[in-house]
Design a protein around this motif. Sequence first.
Motif, PDB file in Angstrom:
ATOM      1  N   UNK A   7       0.824  -1.238   0.085  1.00 25.31           N
ATOM      2  CA  UNK A   7       0.216   0.221  -0.034  1.00 25.31           C
ATOM      3  C   UNK A   7       0.927   1.326  -0.188  1.00 25.31           C
ATOM      4  N   UNK A   8       2.008   1.118   0.777  1.00 31.20           N
ATOM      5  CA  UNK A   8       2.716   2.387   0.791  1.00 31.20           C
ATOM      6  C   UNK A   8       3.387   2.568  -0.597  1.00 31.20           C
ATOM      7  N   UNK A   9       3.979   1.376  -1.009  1.00 35.14           N
ATOM      8  CA  UNK A   9       4.596   1.445  -2.168  1.00 35.14           C
ATOM      9  C   UNK A   9       3.514   1.936  -3.322  1.00 35.14           C
ATOM     10  N   UNK A  10       2.166   1.572  -3.405  1.00 35.99           N
ATOM     11  CA  UNK A  10       1.645   2.184  -4.449  1.00 35.99           C
ATOM     12  C   UNK A  10       1.525   3.839  -4.339  1.00 35.99           C
ATOM     13  N   UNK A  11       1.403   4.274  -2.932  1.00 39.55           N
ATOM     14  CA  UNK A  11       1.554   5.696  -2.747  1.00 39.55           C
ATOM     15  C   UNK A  11       2.667   6.277  -3.286  1.00 39.55           C
ATOM     16  N   UNK A  12       3.853   5.737  -3.033  1.00 36.93           N
ATOM     17  CA  UNK A  12       5.322   6.285  -3.263  1.00 36.93           C
ATOM     18  C   UNK A  12       5.339   6.280  -4.874  1.00 36.93           C
ATOM     19  N   UNK A  13       4.878   5.254  -5.608  1.00 36.07           N
ATOM     20  CA  UNK A  13       4.827   5.379  -6.981  1.00 36.07           C
ATOM     21  C   UNK A  13       4.136   6.638  -7.520  1.00 36.07           C
ATOM     22  N   UNK A  14       3.032   7.001  -7.095  1.00 31.46           N
ATOM     23  CA  UNK A  14       2.239   8.099  -7.490  1.00 31.46           C
ATOM     24  C   UNK A  14       2.740   9.235  -6.816  1.00 31.46           C
ATOM     25  N   UNK A  15       3.959   9.389  -6.130  1.00 30.87           N
ATOM     26  CA  UNK A  15       4.383  10.526  -5.391  1.00 30.87           C
ATOM     27  C   UNK A  15       4.411  11.725  -6.272  1.00 30.87           C
ATOM     28  N   UNK A  16       4.853  11.642  -7.225  1.00 29.18           N
ATOM     29  CA  UNK A  16       5.074  13.088  -8.063  1.00 29.18           C
ATOM     30  C   UNK A  16       3.873  13.597  -8.604  1.00 29.18           C
ATOM     31  N   UNK A  17       2.731  12.758  -8.682  1.00 28.20           N
ATOM     32  CA  UNK A  17       1.446  13.088  -9.089  1.00 28.20           C
ATOM     33  C   UNK A  17       1.574  13.697 -10.492  1.00 28.20           C
ATOM     34  N   UNK A  18       2.199  13.377 -11.428  1.00 30.00           N
ATOM     35  CA  UNK A  18       2.183  13.247 -12.763  1.00 30.00           C
ATOM     36  C   UNK A  18       1.356  12.505 -13.423  1.00 30.00           C
ATOM     37  N   UNK A  19       1.000  12.828 -14.556  1.00 31.23           N
ATOM     38  CA  UNK A  19       0.058  11.840 -15.226  1.00 31.23           C
ATOM     39  C   UNK A  19       0.675  10.474 -15.682  1.00 31.23           C
ATOM     40  N   UNK A  20       1.916  10.458 -15.856  1.00 29.78           N
ATOM     41  CA  UNK A  20       2.708   9.045 -16.062  1.00 29.78           C
ATOM     42  C   UNK A  20       2.661   8.027 -14.666  1.00 29.78           C
ATOM     43  N   UNK A  21       3.096   8.849 -13.472  1.00 28.94           N
ATOM     44  CA  UNK A  21       3.094   8.150 -12.416  1.00 28.94           C
ATOM     45  C   UNK A  21       1.838   7.698 -11.716  1.00 28.94           C
ATOM     46  N   UNK A  22       0.731   8.806 -12.202  1.00 29.04           N
ATOM     47  CA  UNK A  22      -0.508   8.209 -11.517  1.00 29.04           C
ATOM     48  C   UNK A  22      -1.272   6.792 -12.218  1.00 29.04           C
ATOM     49  N   UNK A  23      -0.850   6.865 -13.660  1.00 32.09           N
ATOM     50  CA  UNK A  23      -1.265   5.974 -14.345  1.00 32.09           C
ATOM     51  C   UNK A  23      -0.492   4.671 -13.929  1.00 32.09           C
ATOM     52  N   UNK A  24       0.604   4.769 -13.706  1.00 35.29           N
ATOM     53  CA  UNK A  24       1.623   3.642 -13.350  1.00 35.29           C
ATOM     54  C   UNK A  24       0.925   3.096 -12.011  1.00 35.29           C
ATOM     55  N   UNK A  25       0.700   3.992 -11.142  1.00 35.88           N
ATOM     56  CA  UNK A  25       0.460   3.421  -9.795  1.00 35.88           C
ATOM     57  C   UNK A  25      -1.089   2.785  -9.886  1.00 35.88           C
ATOM     58  N   UNK A  26      -1.671   3.449 -10.571  1.00 34.07           N
ATOM     59  CA  UNK A  26      -3.000   3.129 -10.682  1.00 34.07           C
ATOM     60  C   UNK A  26      -3.068   1.366 -11.273  1.00 34.07           C
ATOM     61  N   UNK A  27      -2.130   1.214 -12.356  1.00 31.62           N
ATOM     62  CA  UNK A  27      -2.140  -0.025 -12.646  1.00 31.62           C
ATOM     63  C   UNK A  27      -1.549  -1.221 -11.856  1.00 31.62           C
ATOM     64  N   UNK A  28      -0.419  -0.604 -11.171  1.00 33.32           N
ATOM     65  CA  UNK A  28       0.257  -1.307  -9.915  1.00 33.32           C
ATOM     66  C   UNK A  28      -0.678  -1.678  -8.970  1.00 33.32           C
TER      67      UNK A  28
END
Lengths: 502, 112, 153
Positions: free
Chosen positions: A146-167
Amino acid sequence: MNNTLIPFFVIIPLASAFLISFIGKFAKRIIIDALSCVSYLLLFVFSLYAVSLTHGAGGMPLVYTVGGWAPPFGISMVLDGLASFMLVTVNLIALCVIIFSLRYMERYTGKPKFHTLFALMVAGMNGVIVTGDLFNLYVFLEIASLSSYALVAFGTEAEELEASFKYAIMGSVAASFIFIGIAFLYGFTSTLNMADMAHVLSNKPATWVIPFVSVLFFMGFGLKAALVPFHAWLPDAHPSAPASISAMLSGVLIKTLGVYALARIFFNVFGITPQQSSVLMFLGALSMLVAVVLALSQWDLKRLLAYHSISQIGYVVLGIGLATPLGILGGLFHLFNHSVFKSLLFLNSGAIDYVVHTRDLKEMSGLKEKMPVTAQTNLVASLSIAGIPPFNGFWSKLIIIFACIQSGHGGYAIAAVVGSLLTLASFMKVQKFAFLGELKEKNKNIREAPLSMTVAMVVLAVICIGGGFLLLPSFRFFISEAVQVLLNGNEYSSLVLGAVGR
Amino acid sequence: MTLYLLCLLLFCIGLYGVLRKRNLVKMIVGLGIIEYSMNLFFVLLGYRVHGRAPLDARNQDILNMVDPLPQALVLTSIVIGLGVMALIIAIAIRIYEKYGTFDITKIKRLKG
Amino acid sequence: MKKALLDNPRCGMSVIVKTITRLTVGLILLYGIYIVLHGHLSPGGGFAGGVIIALSFVHLMLAFGKDFAITKFSPNLASYLESVGALMFLAIALVGFSGGAFFRNILSKGTPFSLFSAGTIPLSNIAISLKVGVGLFAIFLALVILEKSKEEE
């Protein structure tokens, strides 16, 4: 009371996480950074002490009963050779990464939140390693994921959010497979303590339950470990995260949540069967080859590294799947080595990103002149991952290849050699395009990354060079005791239950 | 047995939602259905024939109780599910902000 | 300013909803506290009670609008209290070391079925309810603020 140490591997990061989130709004940056560094330093020292404890106990596991409830009634925490080996790996990388992040994460807003999430992730990983209870393992696994999902989206740019959602979606589905597997095991054995479960399973006649649960666990933990048929999330998620997070995710998270959990359950609870081990070997060899071929064509530096993570995890799983003493030795040694050099490579990419602001290999060239430390450490890490002597990656790959030949799997040995050659090819490409050649005009004014970042990289590079010494007889206990735990198989249950006097 | 099969059916419905639907929100709903089905399955495992709820109360002699452990575990799992769901919904809202759509066929800046 | 927010017909729902909410919200909060305090005696406990406490604030927010809810409970306060809850729970677990083990129940267990019994379990329930109640409300608030900030753009 030596075993009082064990719960502190979870307590320290949890306490640091919530303290930082409490004081984060008003305290000075320096206090937060210091608190964070001190807690990881403490964890690293404790994990070294844990190694000496397990060495002193001579193969007997140390068991801590939470709340004073003896297993199988309460949750127990088990510290044996494998656990202390993994603890050293995780906490070493965490310490180096946090030193690197002190400057690197200044680019992002909300640094206290980063520290909180990072500490929670470390707490989850340490928890997965020390726990002796299957459901507890699931809970810690979910904390870390759970914390790694949040950390992947940490920058809140479009790609990061998309990757985090998939992950997040794939990770949750994997977690639900693991949960259903645990439910089946509980229904079958009426216990959740891993030692007690191994004891019950060894007295039960073989039925369809164990193969069925094995498949569920292969899917669940295989997805967390990013083995090839389940790898689709990794090449998106790991490059999108900030570099220090990528180092942590690729370096230790996939190993702790995937490979360690798989090995612990299949070897110590089920007692590995030839079918299961052949599945592990096949998945390992497949990931090794497919991912390295995909990596060859990448131009994004971090994406290339992410594909190599999958490929190197394949080596680890192949080694462990052989289930021979030499194979497991190679697999675990490669696990440690890969944590070191892959986090170093990601930190290098972070340093380049920090200075040059690009991840595209075509955009950078001739950086060697301006960034000597990054270039040298990157060279060390590249040679290690490609398996060039005398760096640590060479020794572990050599052991794995020998183990394949020794147990009569010549095909897998050839696959390992081919994978290693392709790895070398793709890292020569990195060297050529990133560090050698002409310096680009717009990069004339760049300077080497700040001191805290280079310190972390140099420490990891030194470990890369000296890693081979771990195979010397006087240091060998560090790995060979971990190997012994996996070789003991079902003996685990009598050792653990014996340690609490049942 | 029928009950377990119905759990499996629910699980498959959720999996269908996650894998086949194009809308992010529908995928999240599918994930929720998967979580409910597995929680339901685990609670059902604790059932004993003619068992009653695992509550201890004054002046009652309890002969047959369902297994209390799965209920405690499922509570934990629900909490975890809550956390995951909240995080995924937050990410989905942010994705909508960036891309202006919930359709995953239009959200593909990554090659993966 | 508070009064103005309370009766502003433009934020929140209709007068009927607001009136009913005024009557029920206190009862919901009390019920949540009851569930928390009786966690060791009856079904419920820290998590369930915490969710009910959070729902009472969510109810307030739905009926009167986001701005009014924030005057009652700011996001900063929510994040502080959430950390306090977690730290409290950890502290209760650590106090167990004085009895020999992490999470050990060191207080006297008292007589079964009385309100003050079961050692540290009611205290843990209170800590969990603080964490869950405030945390859930903070999540809801964060999602609403996210939505609002988008509309303003």
